[in-house]
Design a protein around this motif. Sequence first.
Motif, PDB file in Angstrom:
ATOM      1  N   TYR A  83       0.864  -1.182   0.000  1.00 26.96           N
ATOM      2  CA  TYR A  83       0.000   0.000   0.000  1.00 26.96           C
ATOM      3  C   TYR A  83       0.895   1.225   0.000  1.00 26.96           C
ATOM      4  CZ  TYR A  83       1.031   0.558   5.022  1.00 26.96           C
ATOM      5  OH  TYR A  83       1.656   0.750   6.235  1.00 26.96           O
ATOM      6  N   PRO A  84       0.393   2.435  -0.325  1.00 26.07           N
ATOM      7  CA  PRO A  84      -0.983   2.754  -0.737  1.00 26.07           C
ATOM      8  C   PRO A  84      -1.210   2.481  -2.220  1.00 26.07           C
ATOM      9  CG  PRO A  84       0.324   4.749  -0.736  1.00 26.07           C
ATOM     10  CD  PRO A  84       1.244   3.648  -0.242  1.00 26.07           C
ATOM     11  N   GLY A  85      -2.488   2.465  -2.599  1.00 27.29           N
ATOM     12  CA  GLY A  85      -2.851   2.315  -3.993  1.00 27.29           C
ATOM     13  C   GLY A  85      -2.746   3.670  -4.684  1.00 27.29           C
ATOM     14  N   PHE A  86      -1.532   4.020  -5.108  1.00 22.68           N
ATOM     15  CA  PHE A  86      -1.305   5.328  -5.734  1.00 22.68           C
ATOM     16  C   PHE A  86      -2.192   5.538  -6.953  1.00 22.68           C
ATOM     17  CE2 PHE A  86       1.034   2.668  -8.613  1.00 22.68           C
ATOM     18  CZ  PHE A  86       1.041   3.338  -9.820  1.00 22.68           C
ATOM     19  N   HIS A  87      -2.537   4.437  -7.603  1.00 20.21           N
ATOM     20  CA  HIS A  87      -3.236   4.490  -8.889  1.00 20.21           C
ATOM     21  C   HIS A  87      -4.741   4.708  -8.737  1.00 20.21           C
ATOM     22  CE1 HIS A  87      -3.654   0.529  -7.261  1.00 20.21           C
ATOM     23  NE2 HIS A  87      -4.487   0.139  -8.210  1.00 20.21           N
ATOM     24  N   GLU A  88      -5.313   4.324  -7.569  1.00 22.07           N
ATOM     25  CA  GLU A  88      -6.767   4.416  -7.392  1.00 22.07           C
ATOM     26  C   GLU A  88      -7.077   4.919  -5.982  1.00 22.07           C
ATOM     27  OE1 GLU A  88      -9.263   1.399  -9.126  1.00 22.07           O
ATOM     28  OE2 GLU A  88      -7.535   0.457 -10.106  1.00 22.07           O
ATOM     29  N   PRO A  89      -6.995   6.225  -5.770  1.00 23.21           N
ATOM     30  CA  PRO A  89      -7.214   6.783  -4.430  1.00 23.21           C
ATOM     31  C   PRO A  89      -8.675   6.833  -3.999  1.00 23.21           C
ATOM     32  CG  PRO A  89      -6.777   8.531  -5.995  1.00 23.21           C
ATOM     33  CD  PRO A  89      -6.553   7.254  -6.729  1.00 23.21           C
ATOM     34  N   GLY A  90      -9.594   6.564  -4.917  1.00 21.78           N
ATOM     35  CA  GLY A  90     -11.016   6.582  -4.558  1.00 21.78           C
ATOM     36  C   GLY A  90     -11.850   6.191  -5.756  1.00 21.78           C
ATOM     37  N   THR A  91     -11.788   4.915  -6.140  1.00 21.36           N
ATOM     38  CA  THR A  91     -12.340   4.480  -7.428  1.00 21.36           C
ATOM     39  C   THR A  91     -13.855   4.551  -7.469  1.00 21.36           C
ATOM     40  OG1 THR A  91     -10.463   3.000  -7.613  1.00 21.36           O
ATOM     41  CG2 THR A  91     -12.295   2.623  -9.125  1.00 21.36           C
ATOM     42  N   ALA A  92     -14.363   5.247  -8.477  1.00 17.66           N
ATOM     43  CA  ALA A  92     -15.803   5.435  -8.639  1.00 17.66           C
ATOM     44  C   ALA A  92     -16.385   4.378  -9.573  1.00 17.66           C
ATOM     45  CB  ALA A  92     -16.093   6.825  -9.200  1.00 17.66           C
ATOM     46  N   LEU A  93     -17.602   3.983  -9.293  1.00 18.44           N
ATOM     47  CA  LEU A  93     -18.341   3.050 -10.132  1.00 18.44           C
ATOM     48  C   LEU A  93     -19.452   3.811 -10.857  1.00 18.44           C
ATOM     49  CD1 LEU A  93     -18.686   0.129  -7.550  1.00 18.44           C
ATOM     50  CD2 LEU A  93     -16.789   0.630  -9.113  1.00 18.44           C
ATOM     51  N   THR A  94     -19.783   3.324 -12.044  1.00 17.74           N
ATOM     52  CA  THR A  94     -20.692   4.052 -12.925  1.00 17.74           C
ATOM     53  C   THR A  94     -21.906   3.226 -13.316  1.00 17.74           C
ATOM     54  OG1 THR A  94     -18.911   5.371 -13.888  1.00 17.74           O
ATOM     55  CG2 THR A  94     -20.890   5.130 -15.216  1.00 17.74           C
ATOM     56  N   LEU A  95     -23.053   3.890 -13.321  1.00 14.32           N
ATOM     57  CA  LEU A  95     -24.249   3.381 -13.982  1.00 14.32           C
ATOM     58  C   LEU A  95     -24.334   4.093 -15.321  1.00 14.32           C
ATOM     59  CD1 LEU A  95     -26.997   1.864 -14.069  1.00 14.32           C
ATOM     60  CD2 LEU A  95     -28.009   3.885 -12.980  1.00 14.32           C
ATOM     61  N   GLY A  96     -24.131   3.351 -16.397  1.00  9.59           N
ATOM     62  CA  GLY A  96     -24.233   3.918 -17.741  1.00  9.59           C
ATOM     63  C   GLY A  96     -25.517   3.431 -18.390  1.00  9.59           C
ATOM     64  N   ILE A  97     -26.386   4.346 -18.798  1.00 15.21           N
ATOM     65  CA  ILE A  97     -27.695   3.995 -19.347  1.00 15.21           C
ATOM     66  C   ILE A  97     -27.754   4.389 -20.812  1.00 15.21           C
ATOM     67  CG2 ILE A  97     -30.188   4.317 -19.114  1.00 15.21           C
ATOM     68  CD1 ILE A  97     -29.727   5.106 -16.207  1.00 15.21           C
ATOM     69  N   ASN A  98     -28.253   3.492 -21.645  1.00 16.06           N
ATOM     70  CA  ASN A  98     -28.470   3.819 -23.055  1.00 16.06           C
ATOM     71  C   ASN A  98     -29.262   5.122 -23.141  1.00 16.06           C
ATOM     72  OD1 ASN A  98     -30.441   3.725 -25.496  1.00 16.06           O
ATOM     73  ND2 ASN A  98     -28.773   2.344 -26.078  1.00 16.06           N
ATOM     74  N   LYS A  99     -28.765   6.080 -23.921  1.00 15.12           N
ATOM     75  CA  LYS A  99     -29.330   7.427 -23.905  1.00 15.12           C
ATOM     76  C   LYS A  99     -30.803   7.435 -24.330  1.00 15.12           C
ATOM     77  CE  LYS A  99     -27.567  12.083 -24.583  1.00 15.12           C
ATOM     78  NZ  LYS A  99     -28.790  12.772 -24.975  1.00 15.12           N
TER      79      LYS A  99
END
Length: 355
Positions: free
Chosen positions: A230-246
Motif C-alpha cells: 500500500y498505498p494504492g497510488f493508482h486508485e485513491p477513490g475508485t468510482a463506479l458508474t451506472l451507464g444507461i443507453n441514452k
Amino acid sequence: MKRRYLLAGTGAVGTALSLPAIAQGIRELRMVTDWPSNVPGTLDAAVQLAEAIQAATNGRLRIDVSAAGAVVRPFETLDAVAAGLADMYHSAEYYFESKSPGFTFFAAVPFGLTAQEHFAWVRYGGGQALWDSLSAEYGIKPILCGSTGSQMGGWFTSEITSAAGFRGLRYRMPGLGGEVLRRMDAAVVTVAGGEIRPALRSGALDASEWVGPWADMALGLHEVANYYYYPGFHEPGTALTLGINKAVWESFSPSDRRLIEGIAAGEFSRSLAEFNANNAVWLRRLRDAGTVQVRRFDDELLRTMLRQSREVVAEAGERDSHARLIAESHRAFQASIRDWSDVAERAFLNARGLD
C-alpha cells in the motif's frame, strides 16, 4: 456467492410479469456488468442499485443484473449498451479509456481525487456536464453510483524495495496507473478479476491489484502472493458508474430520472461505507493470520510513481478534445480542494495518530 443476481424473468418474479402486469406499466431492463460473481462488493453494488430502483418505483422498473461474461465479454459493456444489446451497465470507466482517456478521469486518476473529492467534482465542480458530453458520443447517460474507496497497491509474489523491482514485472493494472508502471518498465496487462488468481499461481503474473482486502481475499489472492503493498497510488477513490443507453434514459419520465439519480447518489455513499467497513475487518484478519507481509511502498518509490503519474495524466489530457477539457477541470478542482482536504481530513487523521 449465494445471492440471486437475476432480479426479473425467473421464478416468482417471472410469474409476476403476466400480461395484466405488463399492461400496468411494468418495464424490464437489462444491466450488464464487468464484475465477477465470486467476489463481494462490486457485483453486490450493482444488484443493490437495481433492487433499490425496483423498490422505489413500486416494481414498475425491474432490472436483470448479469455478472461479467454472462451476457457480454468483460470490458465490452459500454459497447453492448451503446448498441442496444443491454439497457445499462455497471462498471468502472477506466475500462473504456481506449475510446478516450477522458473516461478514466471518472473512475480513478493516479495521485488524484479521493472518493469524496471525486463525488464533489462530478456533482459540484463541473464534472458531470463534461462526462455527459463525452458519453453522449457513445449514446450513454453516465451516473455515479458507487465507490470502492481507497485501494491497495497490489499483491506481489516477491519483495519490492525500489523502482528497479518493477523492471520486467508482469503486473495486472488498468487505467492510467498501468501506464505509470509501463514507464517504470513493467509489463502491464489487464485481465478480468476472475482470472487474476490462476495467473498469479501459474506465474503468468508476478503482481496484481484488484480492490482491497475484502474483495481481494474473496478472490483468494492472499493464497498465491506473499506481499501486499500500500498505498494504492493508482486508485485513491475508485468510482463506479451506472451507464444507461441514452434513448432508454430519455424514455424515462422526468420524475423517474430524478429518482434514479437520487438512488445512485445514495448507493455511492452506501457502497463506500460497505467497502470501508469490510476492508477494515479483512485487513485485521490478514494481519492476524500472519501468512502475508503487509508493507508500505517506501517514500522514494512513491516519489518516482508521483513524477511518472504527473507526466502520464498530463499526456492523457492532451489526446483528444474531450480529454483536454476533462483533465483541465479535474486538475483545477484538485488544486482548489487540496488545501481544505489537508486542513480537514489530513490534519485530523494525523492528530488522531498521535496517541
